[in-house]
Write an enzyme that holds these catalytic residues in place. Sequence first.
Site, PDB file in Angstrom:
ATOM      1  N   LYS A 579       2.451  -8.795   8.574  1.00  0.00           N
ATOM      2  CA  LYS A 579       2.527  -7.577   7.764  1.00  0.00           C
ATOM      3  C   LYS A 579       3.702  -6.669   8.095  1.00  0.00           C
ATOM      4  O   LYS A 579       3.631  -5.444   7.955  1.00  0.00           O
ATOM      5  CB  LYS A 579       1.216  -6.745   7.845  1.00  0.00           C
ATOM      6  CG  LYS A 579      -0.045  -7.494   7.577  1.00  0.00           C
ATOM      7  CD  LYS A 579       0.035  -8.444   6.415  1.00  0.00           C
ATOM      8  CE  LYS A 579       0.180  -7.829   5.052  1.00  0.00           C
ATOM      9  NZ  LYS A 579       0.367  -8.905   4.007  1.00  0.00           N
ATOM     10  N   THR A 580       4.785  -7.254   8.564  1.00  0.00           N
ATOM     11  CA  THR A 580       5.967  -6.424   8.846  1.00  0.00           C
ATOM     12  C   THR A 580       7.119  -6.763   7.913  1.00  0.00           C
ATOM     13  O   THR A 580       8.210  -6.218   8.049  1.00  0.00           O
ATOM     14  CB  THR A 580       6.438  -6.641  10.304  1.00  0.00           C
ATOM     15  OG1 THR A 580       6.639  -8.039  10.510  1.00  0.00           O
ATOM     16  CG2 THR A 580       5.449  -6.094  11.301  1.00  0.00           C
ATOM     17  N   GLY A 581       6.898  -7.742   7.030  1.00  0.00           N
ATOM     18  CA  GLY A 581       7.966  -8.169   6.131  1.00  0.00           C
ATOM     19  C   GLY A 581       8.446  -9.571   6.460  1.00  0.00           C
ATOM     20  O   GLY A 581       9.548  -9.965   6.065  1.00  0.00           O
ATOM     21  N   THR A 582       7.619 -10.338   7.154  1.00  0.00           N
ATOM     22  CA  THR A 582       8.058 -11.666   7.596  1.00  0.00           C
ATOM     23  C   THR A 582       8.308 -12.610   6.413  1.00  0.00           C
ATOM     24  O   THR A 582       9.203 -13.452   6.478  1.00  0.00           O
ATOM     25  CB  THR A 582       7.023 -12.294   8.553  1.00  0.00           C
ATOM     26  OG1 THR A 582       5.750 -12.307   7.915  1.00  0.00           O
ATOM     27  CG2 THR A 582       6.933 -11.533   9.861  1.00  0.00           C
ATOM     28  N   THR A 583       7.525 -12.463   5.337  1.00  0.00           N
ATOM     29  CA  THR A 583       7.721 -13.361   4.191  1.00  0.00           C
ATOM     30  C   THR A 583       9.043 -13.049   3.503  1.00  0.00           C
ATOM     31  O   THR A 583       9.769 -13.966   3.075  1.00  0.00           O
ATOM     32  CB  THR A 583       6.569 -13.209   3.179  1.00  0.00           C
ATOM     33  OG1 THR A 583       5.342 -13.212   3.900  1.00  0.00           O
ATOM     34  CG2 THR A 583       6.556 -14.326   2.160  1.00  0.00           C
ATOM     35  N   SER A 677      -1.557  -1.983   6.452  1.00  0.00           N
ATOM     36  CA  SER A 677      -1.185  -3.088   5.559  1.00  0.00           C
ATOM     37  C   SER A 677      -2.122  -4.291   5.797  1.00  0.00           C
ATOM     38  O   SER A 677      -2.556  -4.955   4.867  1.00  0.00           O
ATOM     39  CB  SER A 677       0.275  -3.474   5.804  1.00  0.00           C
ATOM     40  OG  SER A 677       0.611  -4.624   5.099  1.00  0.00           O
ATOM     41  N   GLY A 807       3.934  -6.459  -0.852  1.00  0.00           N
ATOM     42  CA  GLY A 807       4.356  -5.217  -1.504  1.00  0.00           C
ATOM     43  C   GLY A 807       3.267  -4.754  -2.448  1.00  0.00           C
ATOM     44  O   GLY A 807       3.496  -4.533  -3.628  1.00  0.00           O
ATOM     45  N   ARG A 808       2.058  -4.666  -1.902  1.00  0.00           N
ATOM     46  CA  ARG A 808       0.895  -4.279  -2.734  1.00  0.00           C
ATOM     47  C   ARG A 808       0.915  -2.791  -3.037  1.00  0.00           C
ATOM     48  O   ARG A 808       1.511  -2.000  -2.314  1.00  0.00           O
ATOM     49  CB  ARG A 808      -0.405  -4.589  -1.982  1.00  0.00           C
ATOM     50  CG  ARG A 808      -0.682  -6.035  -1.793  1.00  0.00           C
ATOM     51  CD  ARG A 808      -2.123  -6.230  -1.339  1.00  0.00           C
ATOM     52  NE  ARG A 808      -2.397  -7.653  -1.272  1.00  0.00           N
ATOM     53  CZ  ARG A 808      -2.294  -8.352  -0.171  1.00  0.00           C
ATOM     54  NH1 ARG A 808      -1.940  -7.776   0.957  1.00  0.00           N
ATOM     55  NH2 ARG A 808      -2.548  -9.649  -0.193  1.00  0.00           N
ATOM     56  N   TYR A 810      -1.341   0.396  -2.970  1.00  0.00           N
ATOM     57  CA  TYR A 810      -2.595   0.980  -2.468  1.00  0.00           C
ATOM     58  C   TYR A 810      -2.323   2.437  -2.107  1.00  0.00           C
ATOM     59  O   TYR A 810      -1.166   2.829  -1.908  1.00  0.00           O
ATOM     60  CB  TYR A 810      -3.162   0.200  -1.281  1.00  0.00           C
ATOM     61  CG  TYR A 810      -2.154  -0.277  -0.244  1.00  0.00           C
ATOM     62  CD1 TYR A 810      -1.649   0.596   0.719  1.00  0.00           C
ATOM     63  CD2 TYR A 810      -1.724  -1.606  -0.233  1.00  0.00           C
ATOM     64  CE1 TYR A 810      -0.738   0.147   1.664  1.00  0.00           C
ATOM     65  CE2 TYR A 810      -0.812  -2.059   0.704  1.00  0.00           C
ATOM     66  CZ  TYR A 810      -0.324  -1.177   1.659  1.00  0.00           C
ATOM     67  OH  TYR A 810       0.573  -1.608   2.585  1.00  0.00           O
TER      68      TYR A 810
HETATM   69  P1  A3P Z   1       2.464  -4.490   1.918  1.00  0.00           P
HETATM   70  O1  A3P Z   1       2.055  -5.569   0.972  1.00  0.00           O
HETATM   71  O2  A3P Z   1       1.316  -3.919   2.677  1.00  0.00           O
HETATM   72  O3  A3P Z   1       3.336  -3.442   1.313  1.00  0.00           O
HETATM   73  P2  A3P Z   1       4.318 -10.063   5.634  1.00  0.00           P
HETATM   74  O4  A3P Z   1       5.172 -10.874   4.772  1.00  0.00           O
HETATM   75  O5  A3P Z   1       4.765 -10.123   7.089  1.00  0.00           O
HETATM   76  O6  A3P Z   1       2.873 -10.308   5.459  1.00  0.00           O
HETATM   77  O7  A3P Z   1       4.569  -8.549   5.283  1.00  0.00           O
HETATM   78  C1  A3P Z   1       4.188  -8.031   4.034  1.00  0.00           C
HETATM   79  C2  A3P Z   1       4.898  -6.706   3.896  1.00  0.00           C
HETATM   80  O8  A3P Z   1       6.273  -6.947   3.758  1.00  0.00           O
HETATM   81  C3  A3P Z   1       4.511  -5.945   2.692  1.00  0.00           C
HETATM   82  O9  A3P Z   1       3.386  -5.171   3.041  1.00  0.00           O
HETATM   83  C4  A3P Z   1       5.748  -5.121   2.398  1.00  0.00           C
HETATM   84  O10 A3P Z   1       5.615  -3.788   2.752  1.00  0.00           O
HETATM   85  C5  A3P Z   1       6.830  -5.740   3.278  1.00  0.00           C
HETATM   86  N1  A3P Z   1       8.074  -6.070   2.574  1.00  0.00           N
HETATM   87  C6  A3P Z   1       9.304  -5.891   3.102  1.00  0.00           C
HETATM   88  N2  A3P Z   1      10.238  -6.300   2.239  1.00  0.00           N
HETATM   89  C7  A3P Z   1       9.619  -6.761   1.149  1.00  0.00           C
HETATM   90  C8  A3P Z   1      10.056  -7.300  -0.083  1.00  0.00           C
HETATM   91  N3  A3P Z   1      11.377  -7.441  -0.334  1.00  0.00           N
HETATM   92  N4  A3P Z   1       9.138  -7.637  -0.984  1.00  0.00           N
HETATM   93  C9  A3P Z   1       7.841  -7.481  -0.723  1.00  0.00           C
HETATM   94  N5  A3P Z   1       7.353  -6.979   0.432  1.00  0.00           N
HETATM   95  C10 A3P Z   1       8.223  -6.614   1.360  1.00  0.00           C
END
Ligand code: A3P
Length: 854
Positions: A579-583, A677, A807-808, A810
Amino acid sequence: MSTQRSLPTPATPDLLCTSDRGHHQATNDHSSQQGSSKVHKTDPRALVVVETSYTRLAQTVVTMLESVRYKHRLQVTSLVSEGKVLPSLTRADRGRFAVIVFERLETYLGLDSWNRQLLDKYCRDYEVGIVAFAQPDDMLYDAQVKDFPLFIHSKLSLTDYSVSSETQVARIARTDKTFSGRIPGSSWTVFVGNHSTYQAVARARLGHSVPNDNNKLSTEIFQVDSEVTPVLLDRGLYDGVRRIYFGSGFEFWLHRVLFFDALSFLSHGQLIQMLDRFILVDVDDIFVGRTGVRMTEEDVKAMVETQTQLQNYVEGFHFNLGFSGKFFHHGSEQENEGDDALIANRDQFWWFGHSYSHTKAHHFSSLSAIMDDMLHNQDFAHLHGISVNNSYAVAPHHAGVYPVHSELYKAWRQVWGVQVTSTEEYPHLRPARYRRGFIHDGIMVLPRQTCMLFTHTMFFDKFPGGRQRLDHSIYGGELFQTILYNRVSVFMTHMTNFGNDRLALYTFESVVKFISCWTNLKLKTRPPLELANYYFQLYPDETDPVWSNPCDDRRHLEIWSEKKSCNRLPDFLVIGPQKTGTTALYTFLAMHPSILSNRLSETTFEEVQFFNSNDNYVRGLDWYLDHFPAAVLNGSLLFEKSAAYFNSEPAPSRVSALLPRVKLICILLHPAQRAYSWYQHMRSHNDRTALSHSFFDVVNASSQAPKSLRELRRHCVNPGLYAHHLQRWLDYYDISQLYIVDGEMLRSNPVATMHQVQKFLGVQTVIDYSQLLRYNPRKGFYCQVLQQHSNTNSRTNSIKCLGSGKGRNYPPMDGKSTTLLKSFYRKPNIMLSELLAKLGLGEPDWLRQELTDS
Ligand code: A3P
C-alpha cells in the site's frame, strides 16, 4: 593389485586398549552437581576472552564451540585491560554466560584488582566457572600466583599423561588410562596448589628434556619423572569461584575432550555433551570401479569379519551398501567372484538403491527417465535377492540433493519410497562444522561428514600425506574429532577403499577402538530412517532449508544442471511495504526496455512471494527460477516485486542467502496513511472484520480484542515501523544496495522518481518517463501513455491507469484515528529520521513535516 592384505598395526598398540577392549566406566553427571536455580540460563553461552581473534588457540576454541553448536561471545582482551568488558558483564550480560574461557591464563591472572573483583562477583553471583589456558610464552612461571595459594611452573616437557581417577570433571574422558611416552606440546605448564580447593584433573610425569635453560627452578623443584599436575581444578573453596587451568592448549588431542568436560562441569551441566554418538558408514558404488581395483572374495570376507568386530564397539553396526546394478560383474574373473560374494553375503549388510547407471539426475531428460533408471536398479535388486528397505538413497556426486533437482526427489519417493538422503554440500562443503540438515519434499537430508576416503583413496602410501596423516586423523585428529563433535556422523566410503589396502576397514576399526579406549562415548549405528528422525528431533530448527545461489559455490555449480542458470535470478527486488505504491512502481519499471519482470504467479496473482511465504519458500529454487524468463538479453535487468517482503521476519536472511548482491528498493509513505489504505483495501475485499469495525476501532484494538481484530490491526500498523524493518534488512545488506523511494513523490512526480530509480539501478539507457506517464485528473494519479498505430499509419496515444484497486476513492481519515496514529508513530518516526541521518540519506517531506508538527 596390491598384495598387502592384513590390517596394519597402529603406531602405538596402547592407543587402542587392546588389553581391556575399552570397557565403559560410570560417568560423572555434571547437571546433578549442587547449584541454585539461578544457575540455569534459558540460553546458556560461553564468553571467550581472547588476545586477538586470530591466534591459533582462540580459533580452535571458537571452532570447537561452533562444532558442538554452543553459543558464545568473543571478547578481545585489549578491552578487558581497558576495563570495558567487565562492567558490561554485570549489566546487559547479567547472568547470560554459563562459563568464561580465557585464552590466556596470564590475562586472567594479571587482571587489576577492580576488574578481578567484578569478575569474581559475577562468577559467584551466577555460579559461573572459569577455564584458562597457560601459553608457552606466558611470563608467569616458577612463581607463586598473586592472590592465590598457587604455584605455576612452565616450559616443561611431559610424559605419561592420565586423567585423575578422583576428578569429577571427567565425563567424556576416561580416567583409567595412561597415554604413555612424550606428550605432544613443546612447552607445558604445571600447577602446584597449596590449599584444599585444588584438585588434579590430570597427572603426568616430568619429561627428561626441559627446553628452557633459564628454567632452573623447575628442575630444582621437580625431579625428572616426578608426578606433576598439568590440568588443575580450583573447587571454589578458597574464594567461591570454580576454575580449571590447562597447562597447554590443544596440541595434545585429549585436551579437546577435557575442554568439553571442563565446560560441562563449570556450567553445572548446562553446556553438556551427551555421550551417544551415532555413526553410519555408507559404502557407495559397491559394484562401481575399474578392473584391477575392485573387491575380491577375500576382501568381502574381511569386510564381513570387520563388521562383526565393529559390532563389539558400535552397537548395531552394519555397513550400508549402495549399488548401481549396471556395473555388476564388470571386473576381472577374481573381482566378479567378489561381486558374487557380496550377493552371497547380502543379508549381512544393509543396502540402499542408487541409479542403475550411476548417472547424475539432471543428465536425464525428464522425471520419467530418472524413474526408469531407478526402476531398472530395482529390478536388479529383485533379481539378486537384495532387500532394500531402509528408505535411504544417495545421489552420484551429491548431484541433485543440494542444489535441489526437484525431479530427483520426486523419483526417489515414487520408486523407492525414499525418506532420507545425505549430502556434504548443504549449505556448503566447507567449513565442515557448519554443515546442516534440511527437509525437502518429504525427504530428510542429513549432513554427511568426511572421513577422507574417496574413490581414489585405495592404498596407504597414496593417502594424501601418507599413512602418518591417516593415523593422525584417526588418533585424535580430524576423524576422531568429527565423531567427538557430531552426535550423528554419516560417512561415505567406496568399494575401492575396501579392496586393495582395505583402508576403510583399517580406518573404522582403528577409530572406534581408539574412541572406546580413551572416551566414554557410546558408539551406535541405526538404520538411516531412525537416524534421521533422531537428528531432526535433536535439531528441530533445521527442518526448513535456506536456499543459496549455486553460482556462488564452484562445487554447487558443478553439480547443478547446465539447463539452469543464475541469469534467471533477479538483479533487484521491490520489497514493499504494501500500500505504498508498489504496483505503480512495478508497472513503471516494467515499461523500461531493458528491465524485465517476473511472470505473474498463478497462485498469488501477481507477486511471487517466495521469501516471505513458507509455503512457497519450501518449494525450492527451481520453483522460484520458473517465475523468470529463460532467456535474458545481456545488459537487461531482471526484477520481481513482492510487497510483503519488507516486513517479513525471515525475508532479509533468506534473500541475502540467495541474492547477496541484489539491489533492494522500498517505498516509504506516511505510515498512518499506509495503514488507512490497507484498511480500505481489506474493506473492498469484503473482509468481515474490516467491514464491521471502524478504522479507529481497528487501530485502537487492545491485546484483549478478538484475534481477527488484532490481526487486522497488526497488518495496518506494523509495516509502518519503518526504522525497525529497515534495520533488519541492513543487518544483511550494505546501504549502497538499498534505495528508498519517497511514496509521496512517486504519486506526485513519478517522472523524477523514475529518473532517480534508473540511476540507482545503473540501467544502460536512462529513459525519459515524461513521454510515458501522464497525469489523469479523473483517476487523480499518473497513468501510462500507450502508443497505438492507426490504420493510416499515424500514431495515437491512449492512457492506461492502474486498476480500480489502486488509487481508490474513500473518505479522509477521521480525526480520532489521525491523533492516535500520530502519537503511535511518533517514536518510530523519530527512529526513522535518526536512521536516515546516520545513513546519510535525506528525509522525505512527510517525515519532516510530521516531526515538525509534533
Ligand atoms: P490507495 O488505493 O489507498 O490510494 P500498492 O500498489 O503498494 O498496493 O499501493 C497502492 C497505492 O499506491 C494506492 O493506495 C495509491 O495511493 C498509490 N499510488 C501511487 N501511485 C499510483 C498510481 N500512479 N496509480 C494508482 N495508485 C498509485
